[in-house]
Design a protein around this motif. Structure first.
Motif, PDB file in Angstrom:
ATOM      1  N   LYS A  37       0.828  -1.200   0.000  1.00 39.96           N
ATOM      2  CA  LYS A  37       0.000   0.000   0.000  1.00 39.96           C
ATOM      3  C   LYS A  37       0.863   1.250   0.000  1.00 39.96           C
ATOM      4  O   LYS A  37       0.357   2.340  -0.199  1.00 39.96           O
ATOM      5  CB  LYS A  37      -0.898  -0.004   1.241  1.00 39.96           C
ATOM      6  CG  LYS A  37      -1.957  -1.085   1.218  1.00 39.96           C
ATOM      7  CD  LYS A  37      -2.826  -1.009   2.460  1.00 39.96           C
ATOM      8  CE  LYS A  37      -3.884  -2.084   2.450  1.00 39.96           C
ATOM      9  NZ  LYS A  37      -4.729  -2.016   3.657  1.00 39.96           N
ATOM     10  N   GLN A 112       4.839   0.237  11.114  1.00 44.52           N
ATOM     11  CA  GLN A 112       3.744  -0.614  10.647  1.00 44.52           C
ATOM     12  C   GLN A 112       4.247  -1.765   9.789  1.00 44.52           C
ATOM     13  O   GLN A 112       3.753  -2.895   9.889  1.00 44.52           O
ATOM     14  CB  GLN A 112       2.743   0.222   9.850  1.00 44.52           C
ATOM     15  CG  GLN A 112       1.567  -0.575   9.295  1.00 44.52           C
ATOM     16  CD  GLN A 112       0.596   0.301   8.523  1.00 44.52           C
ATOM     17  OE1 GLN A 112       0.598   1.518   8.665  1.00 44.52           O
ATOM     18  NE2 GLN A 112      -0.228  -0.307   7.692  1.00 44.52           N
ATOM     19  N   TYR A 113       5.240  -1.482   8.934  1.00 44.44           N
ATOM     20  CA  TYR A 113       5.749  -2.509   8.034  1.00 44.44           C
ATOM     21  C   TYR A 113       7.030  -3.178   8.535  1.00 44.44           C
ATOM     22  O   TYR A 113       7.647  -3.967   7.827  1.00 44.44           O
ATOM     23  CB  TYR A 113       5.980  -1.910   6.642  1.00 44.44           C
ATOM     24  CG  TYR A 113       4.682  -1.610   5.923  1.00 44.44           C
ATOM     25  CD1 TYR A 113       4.035  -2.588   5.167  1.00 44.44           C
ATOM     26  CD2 TYR A 113       4.086  -0.356   6.037  1.00 44.44           C
ATOM     27  CE1 TYR A 113       2.842  -2.323   4.535  1.00 44.44           C
ATOM     28  CE2 TYR A 113       2.885  -0.078   5.396  1.00 44.44           C
ATOM     29  CZ  TYR A 113       2.269  -1.063   4.648  1.00 44.44           C
ATOM     30  OH  TYR A 113       1.076  -0.796   4.019  1.00 44.44           O
ATOM     31  N   LEU A 181      -3.716   7.343   4.373  1.00 44.43           N
ATOM     32  CA  LEU A 181      -4.196   6.915   5.688  1.00 44.43           C
ATOM     33  C   LEU A 181      -5.708   6.679   5.725  1.00 44.43           C
ATOM     34  O   LEU A 181      -6.214   6.001   6.618  1.00 44.43           O
ATOM     35  CB  LEU A 181      -3.824   7.965   6.741  1.00 44.43           C
ATOM     36  CG  LEU A 181      -2.324   8.136   7.010  1.00 44.43           C
ATOM     37  CD1 LEU A 181      -2.086   9.350   7.907  1.00 44.43           C
ATOM     38  CD2 LEU A 181      -1.736   6.879   7.648  1.00 44.43           C
ATOM     39  N   LYS A 182      -6.405   7.229   4.749  1.00 48.68           N
ATOM     40  CA  LYS A 182      -7.861   7.121   4.720  1.00 48.68           C
ATOM     41  C   LYS A 182      -8.315   5.671   4.723  1.00 48.68           C
ATOM     42  O   LYS A 182      -9.316   5.315   5.351  1.00 48.68           O
ATOM     43  CB  LYS A 182      -8.411   7.849   3.488  1.00 48.68           C
ATOM     44  CG  LYS A 182      -9.932   7.902   3.426  1.00 48.68           C
ATOM     45  CD  LYS A 182     -10.380   8.709   2.214  1.00 48.68           C
ATOM     46  CE  LYS A 182     -11.899   8.802   2.160  1.00 48.68           C
ATOM     47  NZ  LYS A 182     -12.348   9.606   0.990  1.00 48.68           N
ATOM     48  N   GLU A 183      -7.569   4.798   4.040  1.00 48.70           N
ATOM     49  CA  GLU A 183      -7.943   3.394   3.941  1.00 48.70           C
ATOM     50  C   GLU A 183      -7.955   2.705   5.293  1.00 48.70           C
ATOM     51  O   GLU A 183      -8.714   1.753   5.510  1.00 48.70           O
ATOM     52  CB  GLU A 183      -6.993   2.668   2.981  1.00 48.70           C
ATOM     53  CG  GLU A 183      -7.104   3.125   1.544  1.00 48.70           C
ATOM     54  CD  GLU A 183      -6.243   2.298   0.623  1.00 48.70           C
ATOM     55  OE1 GLU A 183      -5.838   1.188   1.032  1.00 48.70           O
ATOM     56  OE2 GLU A 183      -5.964   2.747  -0.493  1.00 48.70           O
ATOM     57  N   SER A 184      -7.109   3.155   6.207  1.00 49.90           N
ATOM     58  CA  SER A 184      -7.041   2.525   7.529  1.00 49.90           C
ATOM     59  C   SER A 184      -7.860   3.282   8.562  1.00 49.90           C
ATOM     60  O   SER A 184      -7.812   2.980   9.760  1.00 49.90           O
ATOM     61  CB  SER A 184      -5.580   2.447   7.996  1.00 49.90           C
ATOM     62  OG  SER A 184      -5.009   3.743   8.081  1.00 49.90           O
ATOM     63  N   GLU A 186      -7.456   6.349   9.455  1.00 49.62           N
ATOM     64  CA  GLU A 186      -6.659   7.341  10.165  1.00 49.62           C
ATOM     65  C   GLU A 186      -6.643   8.658   9.391  1.00 49.62           C
ATOM     66  O   GLU A 186      -7.012   8.715   8.221  1.00 49.62           O
ATOM     67  CB  GLU A 186      -5.229   6.834  10.353  1.00 49.62           C
ATOM     68  CG  GLU A 186      -5.127   5.553  11.163  1.00 49.62           C
ATOM     69  CD  GLU A 186      -3.689   5.095  11.300  1.00 49.62           C
ATOM     70  OE1 GLU A 186      -2.893   5.820  11.924  1.00 49.62           O
ATOM     71  OE2 GLU A 186      -3.362   4.017  10.770  1.00 49.62           O
TER      72      GLU A 186
END
Length: 207
Positions: A37, A112-113, A181-184, A186
């Motif tokens: 992502k 995160q990764y 960040l919208k996808e998560s 946040e």
């Protein structure tokens, strides 16, 4: 923005953290592709990939021939900045011209990764969107700075322009991370920590 950003990868290391980030697809190593992502790249044909890899290897070989003391040093990762052809090619040219001297990404994405933070002295081969080698850069400084503490001077290094660099830096990075960040679920904040990497273009040499 390597975002990094930062865009399909050949390894998890290849995930750009903006990229505007960084630094970042088209690995020169023979590894399986994985979707990320943080770095979104359109698939290319095998011929195109091989051409990109060949140019990366050729550039590194020429660099080592001009710097024999570095013989034996492992070829660095190769990657492009941003997540689309227009911006990737534009930023590669700014890097080649010595105008772009920094890149920024979110600290939270490294965590995160599970990625290591950039290190001073690390080299990278910057490519265009198709993986063609454009320049070799070397990190000279790595800092963690809140979004709202980014300076005009640093923004100029990252954006490669002295025309309202901070205003452009804030808008470009805010929009990029807001979308990402919208996808998560946040949202970006004024206090979000940025990993700010300064670098120098070390190859090709300027006359």
């Amino acid at each position: 923005m390597r975002l990094n950003p930062l865009i399909l990868l050949k390894t998890m290391k290849h995930i750009t953290l903006f990229l505007f980030l960084i630094l970042l697809s088209c690995k020169n190593e023979s590894k399986s592709k994985t979707e990320s992502k943080m770095h979104t790249v359109t698939e290319t044909s095998t011929a195109s990939e091989n051409m990109g890899d060949a140019s990366v290897v050729a550039m590194w070989k020429n660099y080592i021939l001009s710097n024999p003391a570095l013989k034996g040093e492992e070829i660095p990762d190769s990657d492009f900045f941003h997540n689309n052809r227009k911006d990737a090619n534009r930023l590669a040219q700014l890097t080649l011209d010595g105008k772009k001297k920094a890149t920024s990404s979110l600290l939270s994405l490294y965590k995160q990764y599970g990625m290591d933070l950039p290190k001073v002295g690390t080299k990278q081969i910057v490519t265009d969107f198709d993986g063609k080698a454009i320049a070799i850069i070397e990190n000279t400084a790595v800092d963690t700075i809140p979004f709202n503490k980014i300076s005009e001077q640093y923004a100029k290094l990252d954006m490669g322009t002295d025309i309202e660099p901070l205003k452009k830096w804030k808008k470009a990075h805010w929009d990029f991370f807001e979308h990402f960040l919208k996808e998560s679920g946040e949202k970006p904040t004024e206090e979000m920590l940025m990993v700010c990497v300064k670098f120098e273009t070390i190859w090709p040499k300027k006359n």
